[in-house]
Design a protein around this motif. Sequence first.
Motif, short mmCIF file in Angstrom:
data_model
loop_
_atom_site.label_atom_id
_atom_site.label_comp_id
_atom_site.label_asym_id
_atom_site.label_seq_id
_atom_site.Cartn_x
_atom_site.Cartn_y
_atom_site.Cartn_z
N VAL A 131 10.95 57.46 46.13
CA VAL A 131 11.25 58.61 45.04
C VAL A 131 10.56 58.08 43.82
O VAL A 131 10.79 56.99 43.51
CB VAL A 131 12.72 59.03 44.98
N ASP A 132 9.71 59.01 43.13
CA ASP A 132 9.03 58.99 41.81
C ASP A 132 10.01 59.53 40.86
O ASP A 132 10.56 60.67 41.24
CB ASP A 132 7.75 59.63 41.70
N ALA A 133 10.53 58.79 39.71
CA ALA A 133 11.57 59.32 38.91
C ALA A 133 11.41 58.79 37.58
O ALA A 133 10.62 57.81 37.22
CB ALA A 133 12.83 59.10 39.32
N ASP A 134 11.87 59.44 36.47
CA ASP A 134 11.80 58.97 35.23
C ASP A 134 12.51 57.73 34.92
O ASP A 134 12.20 56.98 34.16
CB ASP A 134 12.22 60.27 34.18
N ILE A 135 13.68 57.69 35.57
CA ILE A 135 14.59 56.48 35.46
C ILE A 135 15.17 56.56 36.83
O ILE A 135 15.49 57.42 37.27
CB ILE A 135 15.66 56.65 34.34
N TYR A 136 15.65 55.11 37.05
CA TYR A 136 16.44 54.61 38.09
C TYR A 136 17.82 54.18 37.95
O TYR A 136 17.89 53.29 36.91
CB TYR A 136 15.81 53.95 39.12
N LEU A 137 18.79 55.10 38.32
CA LEU A 137 20.16 54.49 37.89
C LEU A 137 21.09 53.78 39.23
O LEU A 137 21.06 54.55 39.91
CB LEU A 137 20.94 55.65 37.45
N ASP A 138 21.10 52.64 39.12
CA ASP A 138 21.82 51.64 40.14
C ASP A 138 23.14 51.40 39.78
O ASP A 138 23.44 50.93 38.78
CB ASP A 138 20.90 50.53 40.16
N THR A 139 24.00 51.52 40.75
CA THR A 139 25.50 51.46 40.45
C THR A 139 26.14 50.67 41.63
O THR A 139 25.59 50.72 42.88
CB THR A 139 26.23 52.92 40.32
N MET A 140 27.27 49.93 41.39
CA MET A 140 27.90 49.12 42.25
C MET A 140 29.45 48.97 41.97
O MET A 140 29.74 49.30 40.64
CB MET A 140 27.31 47.89 42.48
N ILE A 141 30.17 48.87 43.00
CA ILE A 141 31.49 48.54 42.47
C ILE A 141 31.63 46.96 42.57
O ILE A 141 31.56 46.46 43.69
CB ILE A 141 32.49 49.23 43.73
N LYS A 142 32.10 46.57 41.51
CA LYS A 142 32.10 45.07 41.33
C LYS A 142 33.60 44.52 41.54
O LYS A 142 33.51 43.59 42.39
CB LYS A 142 32.00 44.61 39.95
N PHE A 143 34.37 45.44 41.75
CA PHE A 143 35.78 44.79 41.97
C PHE A 143 36.61 46.28 42.27
O PHE A 143 36.63 47.30 41.76
CB PHE A 143 36.81 44.27 40.78
N VAL A 144 37.56 46.00 43.49
CA VAL A 144 38.19 47.11 43.79
C VAL A 144 39.70 46.50 44.47
O VAL A 144 39.52 45.90 45.44
CB VAL A 144 37.61 48.28 44.61
N GLY A 145 40.80 47.20 44.00
CA GLY A 145 42.06 46.43 44.52
C GLY A 145 43.10 46.62 43.73
O GLY A 145 43.22 47.44 42.77
N TYR A 146 44.05 45.64 43.86
CA TYR A 146 45.30 45.63 42.94
C TYR A 146 45.19 44.28 42.24
O TYR A 146 44.95 43.45 42.98
CB TYR A 146 46.53 45.83 43.87
N MET A 147 45.82 44.32 41.15
CA MET A 147 46.13 43.15 40.20
C MET A 147 47.37 43.01 39.42
O MET A 147 47.74 44.15 39.32
CB MET A 147 44.77 42.87 39.38
N ARG A 148 47.72 41.85 39.19
CA ARG A 148 48.92 41.86 38.27
C ARG A 148 48.55 40.48 37.36
O ARG A 148 48.02 39.46 38.12
CB ARG A 148 50.10 41.59 39.08
N ALA A 149 49.13 40.34 36.12
CA ALA A 149 48.76 39.42 35.36
C ALA A 149 49.57 37.98 35.53
O ALA A 149 49.16 37.13 35.37
CB ALA A 149 49.29 39.97 33.80
N GLY A 150 50.68 38.29 36.31
CA GLY A 150 51.42 37.12 36.56
C GLY A 150 52.40 37.29 37.84
O GLY A 150 52.50 38.39 38.45
N LEU A 151 52.85 36.17 38.31
CA LEU A 151 53.84 36.39 39.50
C LEU A 151 54.97 37.44 39.51
O LEU A 151 55.33 37.69 40.50
CB LEU A 151 54.49 35.12 39.95
N ALA A 152 55.58 37.58 38.21
CA ALA A 152 56.77 38.32 37.76
C ALA A 152 56.21 39.73 37.60
O ALA A 152 57.30 40.61 37.32
CB ALA A 152 57.62 37.87 36.90
N ILE A 153 55.04 40.10 37.62
CA ILE A 153 54.43 41.56 37.38
C ILE A 153 54.05 42.20 38.63
O ILE A 153 53.56 41.75 39.47
CB ILE A 153 53.23 41.34 36.17
N ASP A 154 54.30 43.64 38.53
CA ASP A 154 53.78 44.54 39.69
C ASP A 154 52.28 44.60 39.71
O ASP A 154 51.50 44.49 38.81
CB ASP A 154 54.46 45.91 39.59
N TYR A 155 51.83 44.66 40.94
CA TYR A 155 50.59 45.14 41.06
C TYR A 155 50.13 46.45 40.97
O TYR A 155 51.24 47.42 41.04
CB TYR A 155 50.13 44.79 42.79
#
Length: 221
Positions: A131-155
């Motif tokens: 495909v010929d275009a004026d610009i190419y926009l490339d995207t990705m998901i770098k991280f997906v999921g659940y996280m918590r800052a410490g053991l006593a904090i909820d995901y």
Amino acid sequence: MPFLRALVAVALTAALALSAGAALAQSKPIKIKKIALIGCAEPTEYSAVTGTSGASAFMGAIVGGVVSAIVTAENSEKITAAMAADPPNLAARINDAIETQLREAGYEVVRVTATREKADKLLKDYSGIAVDADIYLDTMIKFVGYMRAGLAIDYAPGVRIGLRVVGPDKRTEVADDGFGYEQGRVFRSGYAFGSDYKFADMDSLRAQLPRAKEGLLASAA
């Protein structure tokens, strides 16, 4: 979706920068009309990250870090197995939203299908895109999921997006940026949020998988 509006803003800023650069070299500026959207791929891995702050408070930084790494690895395997069995289709939602917003801004958008080495990596070579275009926009998901800052904090849910804008020669990188959302922390040009989707531990998250998937999607709004 605020974080998608951020992506569009970066893309449009890059487009203007590209036009301005071209105007210096030519008598007439190049107007960006057509964008080739290389949509992000559905993730093959989901993360469940536990930070070291809670562990460090009780066990010391080194020991806490080791415990955190073990917990994170085990929980990431659990959530990947659970999500992969019935994926939330987050990438499809993101790609549709990006295209919609670009079209609403007056741009012609062409979806490009490209094979990536990994779902969480941008392309290494754009020369094979037909495909010929004026610009190419490339995207990705770098991280997906659940996280918590410490053991006593909820995901709580989190997503991080990476993007690159490439010029019409399919070689020149015009912009490289990223954004995302997660509990209580701004990721680059993204947004922090107070999540209503929280889980005390990985067992409760897996037992409420439909709600966990809803959290990944609803938090983006």
